[in-house]
Design a protein around this motif. Sequence first.
Motif, mmCIF file in Angstrom:
data_model
loop_
_atom_site.group_PDB
_atom_site.id
_atom_site.type_symbol
_atom_site.label_atom_id
_atom_site.label_comp_id
_atom_site.label_asym_id
_atom_site.label_seq_id
_atom_site.Cartn_x
_atom_site.Cartn_y
_atom_site.Cartn_z
ATOM 1 N N UNK A 145 0.824 -1.209 0.000
ATOM 2 C CA UNK A 145 0.000 0.000 0.000
ATOM 3 C C UNK A 145 0.858 1.258 0.000
ATOM 4 N N UNK A 146 0.436 2.265 -0.745
ATOM 5 C CA UNK A 146 1.199 3.502 -0.832
ATOM 6 C C UNK A 146 1.344 4.197 0.514
ATOM 7 N N UNK A 147 0.389 4.010 1.402
ATOM 8 C CA UNK A 147 0.448 4.668 2.699
ATOM 9 C C UNK A 147 1.043 3.776 3.789
ATOM 10 N N UNK A 148 1.624 2.649 3.407
ATOM 11 C CA UNK A 148 2.319 1.814 4.386
ATOM 12 C C UNK A 148 3.521 2.594 4.926
ATOM 13 N N UNK A 149 3.814 2.507 6.215
ATOM 14 C CA UNK A 149 4.899 3.319 6.787
ATOM 15 C C UNK A 149 6.286 3.027 6.198
ATOM 16 N N UNK A 150 6.465 1.900 5.542
ATOM 17 C CA UNK A 150 7.765 1.603 4.932
ATOM 18 C C UNK A 150 7.851 2.082 3.485
ATOM 19 N N UNK A 151 6.758 2.570 2.926
ATOM 20 C CA UNK A 151 6.717 2.918 1.501
ATOM 21 C C UNK A 151 7.123 4.372 1.275
ATOM 22 N N UNK A 152 8.061 4.583 0.352
ATOM 23 C CA UNK A 152 8.479 5.936 -0.028
ATOM 24 C C UNK A 152 7.994 6.307 -1.424
ATOM 25 N N UNK A 153 7.086 5.516 -1.998
ATOM 26 C CA UNK A 153 6.563 5.836 -3.324
ATOM 27 C C UNK A 153 7.516 5.443 -4.438
ATOM 28 N N UNK A 154 7.397 6.148 -5.559
ATOM 29 C CA UNK A 154 8.172 5.806 -6.746
ATOM 30 C C UNK A 154 9.495 6.534 -6.825
ATOM 31 N N UNK A 155 10.237 6.214 -7.900
ATOM 32 C CA UNK A 155 11.567 6.779 -8.090
ATOM 33 C C UNK A 155 11.676 7.349 -9.503
ATOM 34 N N UNK A 156 12.442 8.429 -9.624
ATOM 35 C CA UNK A 156 12.675 8.999 -10.950
ATOM 36 C C UNK A 156 11.860 10.249 -11.174
ATOM 37 N N UNK A 157 11.673 10.598 -12.445
ATOM 38 C CA UNK A 157 10.964 11.827 -12.788
ATOM 39 C C UNK A 157 9.523 11.813 -12.306
ATOM 40 N N UNK A 158 8.940 10.604 -12.169
ATOM 41 C CA UNK A 158 7.550 10.533 -11.698
ATOM 42 C C UNK A 158 7.491 10.160 -10.218
ATOM 43 N N UNK A 159 8.643 10.101 -9.552
ATOM 44 C CA UNK A 159 8.682 9.626 -8.181
ATOM 45 C C UNK A 159 8.555 10.724 -7.145
ATOM 46 N N UNK A 160 8.879 10.376 -5.911
ATOM 47 C CA UNK A 160 8.750 11.292 -4.788
ATOM 48 C C UNK A 160 10.123 11.836 -4.393
ATOM 49 N N UNK A 161 10.109 12.952 -3.719
ATOM 50 C CA UNK A 161 11.364 13.518 -3.217
ATOM 51 C C UNK A 161 11.981 12.656 -2.114
ATOM 52 N N UNK A 162 11.194 12.103 -1.177
ATOM 53 C CA UNK A 162 11.795 11.230 -0.167
ATOM 54 C C UNK A 162 12.515 10.020 -0.756
ATOM 55 N N UNK A 163 11.990 9.469 -1.844
ATOM 56 C CA UNK A 163 12.678 8.318 -2.459
ATOM 57 C C UNK A 163 14.000 8.758 -3.069
ATOM 58 N N UNK A 164 14.015 9.928 -3.687
ATOM 59 C CA UNK A 164 15.266 10.459 -4.251
ATOM 60 C C UNK A 164 16.303 10.679 -3.152
#
Length: 566
Positions: A243-262
């Motif tokens: 799930x996207x809102x799971x506490x371990x999830x930082x979302x996607x990566x790259x141009x369509x991703x999130x800043x926390x994942x970067x």
Amino acid sequence: MFRKNAGEVLMDILIDWGVDHIYGMPGDSINSLMEPLRKVQDQIKFIQVRHEENGALAAASYAKLTGKLGVCTAIAGPGAIHLLNGLYDAKLDKVPVLAIAGQVESDLIGTDYFQEVNLDRLFDDVAVYNQRIMSAEQLPVVLNQAIRAAYTKKGVAVLTIPDDIPKFEVEREVRKTSSFFVQSTILPEDTDLEKAKQILEEAKKPVILAGKGTKGAREELLAFAERIKAPIILTLPAKGVIPDEHPYCLGGLGLIGTKPSYEAMQDADTLIMVGTSFPFTGFLPDHARTIHIDYDASQIGKRYPVDVGLAGDTAHTLTSLTELLKEEKNPTFLEKCQDNMKKWQKKMEGEENDEAVPIKPQRVVKALQKAADDDAILSVDVGNVTVWMARHFHMTNQQFIISSWLATLGCGLPGAIAGKIAYPNKQVFAVCGDGGFAMTMTDFVTAVKYNLPIVVIVLNNHKIGMIKFEQEVMGNAEFGTDLHNPNFARYADICGGIGYRVEKLEELHPAFEKAVQQQKPCIIDVIVDANEAPLPANISFGQASGYAKHMIKELLERGKTDLPPL
């Protein structure tokens, strides 16, 4: 003694493999197959599409959603050529698809006859198995081999069948083969597991990058992440694995991703890639020690240097690795990533609640979130719409499909048609930009014809929006991206569906509420802000300076001299 002809035998074998529908368009060089197909409509339904490309895209989408074989058919020449885009989508996203292409009659091959194309050569690059049928007796064994290859090699199998072959009786005793394939569980070497264990025990800032190879391994992935206290970043095809809102999830990566994942990738000292051959390596760490897990050993280290490769089934490999490790007691890095994610989510909520008109596309995604069931099917097209869905739709247990590797415009609608056929009792949405939808919109009538109550959401900004942004980032003035669109809501009505035109914010939620209650296909045509740029989560100096150059060009070409300070 009654003997079946080759066309009838073909249908019997497809039924043995569990095929229950075929996408296609009839025509002269496959008419000898259409009659035996007509006779088994209670077991294999023929879904008549209006363009063969849509049939192939639907077959690929069906395979992505179910793991089962997608099947499409087309005539020789132009019909077969039209299949290619959807077949390449299946090839690059590694799903099993069978294409049955007609051909001119056997004694006409090589004579430059009407609609004759060298299909053997045409399909050679896209297929893991590509054969022309030479006789009625050859067909059963070759068909079984084709389907087995599609499943085991996760790709496209193509059979080219001259129009006379299906009419011939299968007179001689044919080779007996089996209509099934065998799967096995691949396990990594113990020595490699020990090497991975050593790296993970020394890790201070581990990050997991999970790809579509983790589908079906949610629990194993989360157990591993919890054991080593590592955040999980998802590739686009893996959206929804957790799930996207799971506490371990930082979302996607790259141009369509999130800043926390970067930011997590920039800080990581250890990277664990699981079930992905991520192509955008510029977003991966420069100096992290890397463990790569994949069932296909040829993918390990393919694009990014690794220290340890674990060739094995994802679920089993993650479980084996987790059992070897002691639980990490220091969650400092994970907690930092989680704090960053909370800030990011708050920022995204601000965008989703923007009440500006024209409506912001993020606001449309929020309305979809409210309307969608927990098990809905989401077929997402390519373009700006991909960014908005990747960042703003919070997956729980929904299924998300897209043309991830080929990234072909127009995949949204045929994917939704396949989704409704695969899961008739679930909500199915196609989420499209106006450019993508217009490419394949002819088959909205197919959804009407077969009473497939899908909901198509069109983010209508009269632009090829992502290309507009790419031009601007290069420092160029926008060119060739304007679209002249019809009223897509009226188009839905004309086709026999139901259309909703949304231009005001107060019309948005009522349109969704009505559409999901209908028993007909619907289009929600939402006029959205064309100037809402899908800015990357982390903007480089080059992107910023390019955008500034674009603004200067735009102002100069409009004759403005009161340039704003940069």
